[in-house]
Design an enzyme around this catalytic site. Structure first.
Site, PDB file in Angstrom:
ATOM      1  N   ARG A   1      39.352  53.998  36.703  1.00 53.60           N
ATOM      2  CA  ARG A   1      39.598  52.570  37.568  1.00 53.60           C
ATOM      3  C   ARG A   1      41.100  53.357  38.081  1.00 53.60           C
ATOM      4  O   ARG A   1      41.492  54.693  37.798  1.00 53.60           O
ATOM      5  CB  ARG A   1      39.777  51.521  37.034  1.00 53.60           C
TER       6      ARG A   1
ATOM      7  N   CYS B   1      41.770  60.424  54.816  1.00 55.27           N
ATOM      8  CA  CYS B   1      41.327  58.983  54.448  1.00 55.27           C
ATOM      9  C   CYS B   1      42.714  58.608  54.733  1.00 55.27           C
ATOM     10  O   CYS B   1      43.945  58.853  54.355  1.00 55.27           O
ATOM     11  CB  CYS B   1      41.231  58.096  53.159  1.00 55.27           C
ATOM     12  N   HIS B   2      43.055  56.858  55.172  1.00 51.18           N
ATOM     13  CA  HIS B   2      43.612  56.238  55.828  1.00 51.18           C
ATOM     14  C   HIS B   2      44.640  55.925  54.160  1.00 51.18           C
ATOM     15  O   HIS B   2      46.207  55.927  54.206  1.00 51.18           O
ATOM     16  CB  HIS B   2      43.670  54.568  56.501  1.00 51.18           C
ATOM     17  N   THR B   3      44.123  55.956  53.239  1.00 49.32           N
ATOM     18  CA  THR B   3      45.080  55.466  51.802  1.00 49.32           C
ATOM     19  C   THR B   3      45.806  57.039  51.813  1.00 49.32           C
ATOM     20  O   THR B   3      46.948  56.366  50.813  1.00 49.32           O
ATOM     21  CB  THR B   3      44.068  55.775  50.605  1.00 49.32           C
TER      22      THR B   3
ATOM     23  N   HIS C   1      41.846  63.078  48.889  1.00 49.55           N
ATOM     24  CA  HIS C   1      40.360  62.780  47.807  1.00 49.55           C
ATOM     25  C   HIS C   1      39.217  62.684  48.301  1.00 49.55           C
ATOM     26  O   HIS C   1      38.306  62.493  47.358  1.00 49.55           O
ATOM     27  CB  HIS C   1      41.164  61.256  46.844  1.00 49.55           C
ATOM     28  N   GLU C   2      39.272  63.141  49.271  1.00 48.05           N
ATOM     29  CA  GLU C   2      37.866  63.221  49.584  1.00 48.05           C
ATOM     30  C   GLU C   2      37.299  64.830  49.749  1.00 48.05           C
ATOM     31  O   GLU C   2      37.976  65.022  51.127  1.00 48.05           O
ATOM     32  CB  GLU C   2      37.636  62.243  51.170  1.00 48.05           C
TER      33      GLU C   2
ATOM     34  N   CYS D   1      34.480  58.261  49.655  1.00 51.24           N
ATOM     35  CA  CYS D   1      35.264  57.235  49.345  1.00 51.24           C
ATOM     36  C   CYS D   1      35.070  56.319  50.451  1.00 51.24           C
ATOM     37  O   CYS D   1      34.386  55.299  50.373  1.00 51.24           O
ATOM     38  CB  CYS D   1      37.107  57.381  49.855  1.00 51.24           C
TER      39      CYS D   1
ATOM     40  N   ARG E   1      37.225  59.822  60.713  1.00 49.48           N
ATOM     41  CA  ARG E   1      37.212  61.417  59.928  1.00 49.48           C
ATOM     42  C   ARG E   1      37.358  62.776  59.872  1.00 49.48           C
ATOM     43  O   ARG E   1      36.928  63.045  61.667  1.00 49.48           O
ATOM     44  CB  ARG E   1      36.222  61.164  59.130  1.00 49.48           C
TER      45      ARG E   1
ATOM     46  N   CYS F   1      32.727  53.173  28.599  1.00 48.36           N
ATOM     47  CA  CYS F   1      33.463  51.849  28.222  1.00 48.36           C
ATOM     48  C   CYS F   1      32.570  50.529  28.216  1.00 48.36           C
ATOM     49  O   CYS F   1      31.198  51.333  29.277  1.00 48.36           O
ATOM     50  CB  CYS F   1      34.832  51.833  29.397  1.00 48.36           C
TER      51      CYS F   1
ATOM     52  N   CYS G   1      31.110  51.205  32.367  1.00 46.56           N
ATOM     53  CA  CYS G   1      29.906  52.429  32.932  1.00 46.56           C
ATOM     54  C   CYS G   1      28.947  51.933  31.884  1.00 46.56           C
ATOM     55  O   CYS G   1      27.543  51.852  32.187  1.00 46.56           O
ATOM     56  CB  CYS G   1      30.823  53.680  32.000  1.00 46.56           C
TER      57      CYS G   1
ATOM     58  N   CYS H   1      33.337  57.214  32.392  1.00 46.24           N
ATOM     59  CA  CYS H   1      33.545  58.038  31.658  1.00 46.24           C
ATOM     60  C   CYS H   1      32.498  57.774  31.035  1.00 46.24           C
ATOM     61  O   CYS H   1      31.561  58.586  30.007  1.00 46.24           O
ATOM     62  CB  CYS H   1      34.890  57.172  30.860  1.00 46.24           C
TER      63      CYS H   1
ATOM     64  N   CYS I   1      35.174  51.474  35.399  1.00 44.53           N
ATOM     65  CA  CYS I   1      35.479  52.028  34.061  1.00 44.53           C
ATOM     66  C   CYS I   1      36.902  51.600  34.168  1.00 44.53           C
ATOM     67  O   CYS I   1      37.641  51.658  34.787  1.00 44.53           O
ATOM     68  CB  CYS I   1      35.508  53.815  34.342  1.00 44.53           C
TER      69      CYS I   1
END
Length: 379
Positions: A117, A47-49, A69-70, A177, A372, A102, A105, A99, A113
């Site tokens: 988060r 991902c670009h992130t 993360h993906e 993502c 991707r 909270c 959620c 979670c 969350c």
């Protein structure tokens, strides 16, 4: 599994310095602690992130680090207190979480969350602040609580979505993502009605996913706005019917769109992070019922400025985080859309590389050559 409760030695692509090629290292992955699961990663995508934080331009540098993360994988073992997941479950890792306790959620309207988060500064796990990765005795930082550029990773159970075991992990990993962020911004937040017009600002992966959401919604006209004309042909596969390159006009792009659509589009989705584009996306929607949704992340010192009459004339401005999807509750349903052939993921995947050549994926992304790129952890 026989590895449960023990350290696992495996390969990971470690970023030792900002902007330098990732290095394949043997790492030790600790057993999952309270509310954690350890996952064997089968496929992950770039991902670009990941690229932004690897370059560390404008972000706090935190190295050494395992990005990613993906991802799609299979649960290897679970820690204390995990009751909704077990060894063998097919899962997706998510950069944010749910979670279940909270106010966010418990709300039907929010997915932000309090506990889980997104936190780009955290390099350890929530339970104790410690890393579950090490190499030659040196601790390695986590990224977004996921760190999927490793054959095994440890993730908080609230950031893990259990999915249909029949779903191909090399396809559905991209749901983790960018795909869901854009798709949900249209389907869950903008909510265009059948036959309405939608403008998508920015035709990268998230923008194309937003266009896909407009297509699924039955939008009658989908206008893609981008400075890169090379993206226009590809965007047709995602339902985009009209194209606007702001550089080709001598008037503000919002005015161009208003004139194209007899007063403005019914919905717009901004996917660039540019505050100027955010303003354009808002000001191009129709008075009385137009809705603009902001998805891109602006710079810290940016300020959004528009005339108050744009609000008084009943234009609506909304923000969207991860497409308003709750990770554990809603993401399995997005996977089912793919399984039911309501959602086409294949057209988002332009490249595949073996794990050993993960740096090629960064090259593709940096040059803007891919939507991707899938990284096959077993190849």
């Amino acid at each position: 599994m026989s590895t449960a409760g023990h350290f696992i030695r495996c390969l990971a692509a470690v970023a030792w310095e900002a902007g330098k090629p990732l290095v394949m290292e043997e790492v030790e992955v600790a057993p999952p602690q309270k509310h954690e699961v350890r996952i064997k990663v089968h496929f992950t995508s770039l991902c670009h992130t990941d690229v932004c934080f690897w370059e560390a331009k404008g972000q706090t540098p935190l190295f050494p680090r395992i990005f990613g993360h993906e991802a799609g994988g299979v649960v290897e073992s679970v820690g204390e207190g995990v009751t909704d997941l077990q060894s063998g479950d097919h899962v997706l890792t998510i950069f944010t979480g749910e979670c279940g306790n909270c106010r966010h959620c418990h709300s039907e309207e929010s997915n932000m969350c309090d506990l889980l988060r997104i936190n780009t500064e955290r390099g350890g796990m929530i339970h104790d602040g410690e890393s579950r990765f090490s190499s030659n005795g040196k601790s390695i930082h986590h990224f977004l609580g996921t760190s999927t550029f490793s054959e095994f990773t440890v993730v908080h159970s609230g950031q893990v979505a259990k999915i249909n075991p029949e779903a191909p992990l090399d396809k559905v990993c991209i749901v983790s993502c960018g795909l869901s962020t854009g798709l949900g911004a249209t389907l869950n937040v903008a909510k265009p009605k059948r036959g309405q017009s939608v403008a998508i600002f920015g035709l990268g992966a998230v923008g194309l996913a937003a266009a896909e959401g407009a297509r699924i919604s039955g939008a009658g006209r989908i206008i893609g706005v981008d400075l890169n004309p090379n993206r226009f042909e590809e965007a047709k596969k995602f339902g985009v019917t009209d194209f606007v390159n702001p550089r080709e006009h001598d008037k503000p792009v919002q005015q161009v769109i208003i004139e194209m659509t007899d007063g403005g589009v019914d919905r717009s989705v901004e996917c660039t992070g540019s505050v100027q584009v955010m303003i354009q996306a808002f000001e191009c929607v129709h008075e009385g019922w137009g809705v603009a949704v902001l998805v891109g992340v602006p710079r810290q010192d940016d300020a959004f400025r528009t005339h108050p009459m744009n609000f008084l004339n009943e234009r609506t401005l909304k923000g969207s985080f991860f497409g308003n999807y709750k990770p554990k509750t809603d993401i399995p349903g997005v996977v089912e859309k793919y399984m039911n052939k309501e959602l086409d993921l294949d057209k988002f995947i332009t490249h595949t590389v073996p794990f050993s050549k993960i740096n090629e994926a960064f090259d593709y992304m940096s040059k803007g050559e891919c939507i991707r790129c899938i990284i096959d952890m077993g190849a």
